[in-house]
Design a protein around this motif. Structure first.
Motif, PDB file in Angstrom:
ATOM      1  N   TRP A  24       0.506  -1.002  -0.585  1.00  0.00           N
ATOM      2  CA  TRP A  24      -0.164   0.017   0.238  1.00  0.00           C
ATOM      3  C   TRP A  24       1.140   1.271  -0.290  1.00  0.00           C
ATOM      4  O   TRP A  24       0.626   1.902  -1.025  1.00  0.00           O
ATOM      5  CB  TRP A  24      -0.689  -0.297   1.223  1.00  0.00           C
ATOM      6  CG  TRP A  24      -1.262   1.176   1.759  1.00  0.00           C
ATOM      7  CD1 TRP A  24      -2.953   1.511   0.814  1.00  0.00           C
ATOM      8  CD2 TRP A  24      -1.067   2.144   1.959  1.00  0.00           C
ATOM      9  NE1 TRP A  24      -2.859   2.831   1.090  1.00  0.00           N
ATOM     10  CE2 TRP A  24      -2.290   3.511   1.923  1.00  0.00           C
ATOM     11  CE3 TRP A  24      -0.297   3.047   2.835  1.00  0.00           C
ATOM     12  CZ2 TRP A  24      -2.012   4.927   2.861  1.00  0.00           C
ATOM     13  CZ3 TRP A  24       0.265   3.493   3.397  1.00  0.00           C
ATOM     14  CH2 TRP A  24      -0.890   5.406   3.325  1.00  0.00           C
TER      15      TRP A  24
ATOM     16  N   ALA B 294       0.694   4.123  -2.717  1.00  0.00           N
ATOM     17  CA  ALA B 294       0.552   5.235  -2.456  1.00  0.00           C
ATOM     18  C   ALA B 294       1.319   6.712  -2.540  1.00  0.00           C
ATOM     19  O   ALA B 294       1.562   7.553  -3.097  1.00  0.00           O
ATOM     20  CB  ALA B 294       0.419   4.983  -1.322  1.00  0.00           C
TER      21      ALA B 294
ATOM     22  N   ASP C  56      -7.688  11.888   0.308  1.00  0.00           N
ATOM     23  CA  ASP C  56      -8.380  10.401  -0.024  1.00  0.00           C
ATOM     24  C   ASP C  56      -7.682   9.143   0.014  1.00  0.00           C
ATOM     25  O   ASP C  56      -8.364   8.325   1.005  1.00  0.00           O
ATOM     26  CB  ASP C  56      -8.350  10.870  -0.925  1.00  0.00           C
ATOM     27  CG  ASP C  56      -9.273  12.133  -2.062  1.00  0.00           C
ATOM     28  OD1 ASP C  56     -10.645  12.077  -1.232  1.00  0.00           O
ATOM     29  OD2 ASP C  56      -9.653  12.534  -3.060  1.00  0.00           O
ATOM     30  N   THR C  57      -5.981   9.328  -0.327  1.00  0.00           N
ATOM     31  CA  THR C  57      -5.457   8.552   0.469  1.00  0.00           C
ATOM     32  C   THR C  57      -5.641   7.524   1.254  1.00  0.00           C
ATOM     33  O   THR C  57      -5.534   7.123   2.010  1.00  0.00           O
ATOM     34  CB  THR C  57      -3.688   8.734   0.016  1.00  0.00           C
ATOM     35  OG1 THR C  57      -4.068   8.475  -1.497  1.00  0.00           O
ATOM     36  CG2 THR C  57      -3.039   7.450   0.524  1.00  0.00           C
TER      37      THR C  57
ATOM     38  N   ARG D  90      -7.538   4.515   3.591  1.00  0.00           N
ATOM     39  CA  ARG D  90      -7.149   3.675   4.005  1.00  0.00           C
ATOM     40  C   ARG D  90      -7.613   2.797   5.993  1.00  0.00           C
ATOM     41  O   ARG D  90      -7.426   1.953   5.825  1.00  0.00           O
ATOM     42  CB  ARG D  90      -5.504   3.885   4.079  1.00  0.00           C
ATOM     43  CG  ARG D  90      -3.948   3.123   4.807  1.00  0.00           C
ATOM     44  CD  ARG D  90      -4.342   1.806   4.636  1.00  0.00           C
ATOM     45  NE  ARG D  90      -3.072   1.106   4.992  1.00  0.00           N
ATOM     46  CZ  ARG D  90      -2.939  -0.666   4.913  1.00  0.00           C
ATOM     47  NH1 ARG D  90      -3.784  -0.750   3.920  1.00  0.00           N
ATOM     48  NH2 ARG D  90      -2.203  -1.397   5.110  1.00  0.00           N
TER      49      ARG D  90
ATOM     50  N   TYR E 150       4.135   7.700   4.904  1.00  0.00           N
ATOM     51  CA  TYR E 150       3.630   8.368   3.819  1.00  0.00           C
ATOM     52  C   TYR E 150       3.605   9.882   3.605  1.00  0.00           C
ATOM     53  O   TYR E 150       3.270  10.148   2.879  1.00  0.00           O
ATOM     54  CB  TYR E 150       1.391   7.772   3.659  1.00  0.00           C
ATOM     55  CG  TYR E 150       0.738   8.262   2.311  1.00  0.00           C
ATOM     56  CD1 TYR E 150       1.127   8.206   0.883  1.00  0.00           C
ATOM     57  CD2 TYR E 150      -0.295   9.273   2.822  1.00  0.00           C
ATOM     58  CE1 TYR E 150       0.709   9.214   0.212  1.00  0.00           C
ATOM     59  CE2 TYR E 150      -0.420   9.651   2.179  1.00  0.00           C
ATOM     60  CZ  TYR E 150      -0.183  10.238   0.680  1.00  0.00           C
ATOM     61  OH  TYR E 150      -1.108  10.015  -0.798  1.00  0.00           O
TER      62      TYR E 150
END
Length: 700
Positions: free
Chosen positions: A147, A151, A170-171, A175, A315
């Motif tokens: 993931w 991403a 959004d990501t 998740r 991230y």
């Protein structure tokens, strides 16, 4: 950092120009001043979803010296049944170890004495070791590595900062499955603006709303740089108490890095007011402190397992790095444009006046003070040496009122760079009364004392939408949050568009370049006077000696050089018979002829009177006679002075390079050789009689 207004109303901070930006409401300003710092976690408590263990590490074993009372519901043991027993009794085979300077370990799976799987995180602060146990995975979770890779790759395809934050929201929301994820950018004044969000259908939109600075306290923003994320699993759950509250030294347990830390009462109240049961906050610090936050909200109690949190934290850091890269690229592009335009502007100054150069620039399209290229402003003022010139649409009454205001603070301008405000009515009511259509000023000092540039902006209608309202009764309690969180709008009619940090930097950059240009002009004049002969433009004795010393230093490394000392014969007679103007003309022509017969790398200097020196570097042995012959030939043709040909002869002495001879000694040798040559020329035929311009004939 608070902004203090000087008595005349400009905001100023040493080393920086500051301005009044988006205004605080009155009650928000009061709350910021009245609120005392509050802890960012509830002291002595953790969230009851896990177990906190305080560990005393000894050479032989790790002992539990503190435990949260959630152990009773999760392990079936009272705190007194856990305290002072080896950690191995409860988490067999596990011993927390510190790696390097890290203050916390990565989460890892462990098994307790019941055979139950937990995520374990160890934190180390102030000599205390805290072990936090969170429930392990109840079911298989998606692979975080895959993931994260997918991403992160998607970030490279976005080149706009706002779109990048929207993608990030959004990501993250997809998740973890929360109802909303927002990105908050913190402004210098302390308030936060929601710049992007991702929200499920049916929820209100928050993009563009501002959080009051008092609802995100300064101490909270400062503290968040130490942790990567904060998870509140259930705002309504009762906290778990740590037993005992302090370690064996009597120091309260520091739980600020524990993933189980319990947020402050104020934070929980704010969550409940928004109708949120769970939140995940990602703290994104910059070099200047926390610049951004990403916050996910859930109306229902939820948790996010530590491995998923860790991947989201990474991230978020990658997202912030991408934002920083875009910002750096934009800054480099902006700086390149600024440098080019400022260079054009300062080049126009040259040896002329600042006033004419900047005014001409404005009329020819660059519009320095009008700001069409550098700073967007409707009008401007240039004040140089008591002369005031306006640009753009500015009445004489407005210009005079602005000048009276800025002129008072020229010394402040010189010390602190730009002074600026976008609300003249708020910080300088007298100016607002005299010039009601002047709302924004940006001024910088240039040149000598009393000179300045000032940009002017007109008022524009603005609205600022705030998240929630600040109830008056909340002033009485530092820990009480606003309960009425419906958006409200502030309308501003007497302010200009805010000056940006770029506007200030450009103004100060232009001022520095103008100052540098003027300084270089003065330095060039001084250098010209100190190193160059004013009549011929040749290097003088000082510059010659400097170059000769350099040549002698190079000669020690095998580079030969030679000095020719040249004196004009009977030059005094020329002055006496034809006047000093004729003598000056001969000296100028001598300088021209000598320069033409030597190499560009050679130095031709005038020492004094009719004495000249030629310094030839990197010559071959024996080449000095060839150089001397070219100099002799330069005097074969008569000099044309006032249309009268005058023969001029020169005595030439050669100074040879010898070991241990310095620059003064080499010149002295060449001087003596010149006098020997002059002595041999005494019996040579003299020039014929010539008529002095405007007088009777005389002998040469």
């Amino acid at each position: 950092m608070s902004t203090t207004l000087n008595p005349n109303g400009f905001a100023a901070v040493p080393g920086k120009g500051r301005q009044v930006g988006i205004p605080f409401s009155t009650d928000d300003s009061q709350r910021l001043q009245l609120r005392s710092p509050e802890p960012q976690t509830s002291p002595g408590t953790v969230q009851a979803s896990g177990i906190m263990l305080g560990i005393s590490a000894s050479p032989s074993s790790a002992t539990v010296i503190a435990v949260s009372d959630s152990c009773e519901s999760l392990w079936g043991l009272r705190p007194d049944e856990v305290l002072d027993r080896p950690l191995d009794d409860f988490v067999p085979g596990y011993a927390p170890s510190r790696s390097g300077s890290l203050s916390h370990s990565s989460p890892q799976l462990v098994t307790d004495f019941h055979g139950t799987t937990w995520y374990s995180t160890a934190t180390f602060m102030q000599g205390q070791t805290v072990l936090s146990l969170e429930p392990g995975p109840g079911e298989a979770t998606p692979d975080s590595t895959i993931w994260l890779a997918e991403a992160a790759m998607a970030l490279d395809d976005v080149a706009d900062v706002r779109e990048l934050w929207a993608l990030g929201c959004d990501t993250v929301r997809s998740r973890i499955g929360f109802d909303r994820t927002i990105a908050i950018e913190f402004h210098e004044a302390g308030h936060g603006e929601i710049v992007a969000e991702s929200v499920v259908d049916g929820f209100d939109q928050f993009v563009g709303l501002h959080f009051a600075a008092s609802d995100i306290p300064r101490e909270a923003r400062a503290a968040t740089g130490r942790v990567r994320s904060t998870l509140v699993r259930d705002a309504e759950a009762m906290p778990s108490i740590v037993v005992p509250r302090s370690d064996r030294t009597g120091t309260p347990w520091n739980l600020s890095l524990s993933p189980l830390r319990n947020p402050a009462h104020r934070h929980l109240e704010f969550m409940r007011s928004m109708g949120n049961a769970a939140t995940l906050t990602l703290h994104l610090p910059s070099n200047a402190g926390v610049a951004y936050m990403m916050v996910s909200h859930s109306r229902e109690a939820r948790t996010v397992d530590p491995l998923t949190r860790a991947s989201i934290e990474i991230y978020a850091r990658l997202l912030l790095d991408r934002v920083a890269t875009l910002a750096r690229n934009a800054e480099l592009h902006r700086r390149a444009n600024i440098v080019a335009i400022v260079h054009q502007l300062t080049e126009r100054i040259g040896d002329g006046s600042i006033l004419d150069a900047l005014s001409d620039a404005a009329r020819t399209g660059i519009d320095t003070v009008g700001g069409l290229e550098l700073i967007h402003a409707e009008a401007g003022i240039i004040n140089v040496r008591g002369k005031l010139r306006t640009l753009g649409h500015l009445t004489l009454a407005e210009a005079q009122a602005i000048h009276d205001t800025v002129n008072v603070w020229l010394q402040t301008l010189s010390r602190h760079g730009a002074l600026l405000t976008n609300r003249v009515s708020e910080v300088h009511p007298k100016l607002a009364e005299a010039a009601p259509e002047v709302a924004g000023l940006l001024a910088v000092s240039i040149g000598s004392q009393g000179d300045y540039l000032c940009w002017v902006r007109r008022p524009v209608d603005q609205t600022v939408r705030w998240f929630g309202s600040l109830a008056a009764e909340s002033l009485d309690s530092a820990a009480t949050a606003s309960r009425d969180l419906s958006p409200r709008t502030d309308s501003i009619t007497d302010a200009s568009r805010p000056w940006s940090a770029t506007d200030r930097e450009v103004a100060e950059e232009l001022a520095r370049e103008i100052d540098d240009r003027l300084l270089r002009r003065v330095q060039a004049d001084l250098a010209q006077q100190a190193l160059v002969d004013s009549l011929t433009g040749l290097p003088n004795r000082r510059l010659l000696l400097d170059r000769l010393n350099s040549a002698l230093a190079r000669a020690s490394r095998g580079h030969h050089c030679v000095v020719l000392f040249i004196d004009l014969n009977d030059f005094k007679e020329v002055n006496d018979r034809f006047g000093h103007r004729a003598g000056d003309a001969i000296l100028v022509e001598t300088a021209r002829r000598l320069t033409e017969v030597v190499r560009e790398t050679d130095t031709v200097a005038r020492l004094a009177g009719d004495e000249f020196v030629v310094l030839c570097e990197d010559t071959m042995l024996g080449e000095d006679e060839a150089v001397a012959e070219r100099v002799r030939q330069a005097f074969e043709q008569p000099f044309n002075v006032f249309d009268i040909p005058l023969p001029v002869r020169a005595a030439i002495g050669i100074g040879q390079l010898e070991l241990g001879v310095d620059a003064a000694g080499m010149l002295d040798r060449a001087d003596r050789a010149m006098y020997e040559a002059k002595a041999t020329m005494k019996d040579a035929p003299r020039s014929s009689t010539r008529e002095r311009p405007g007088g009777s004939p005389g002998e040469g």
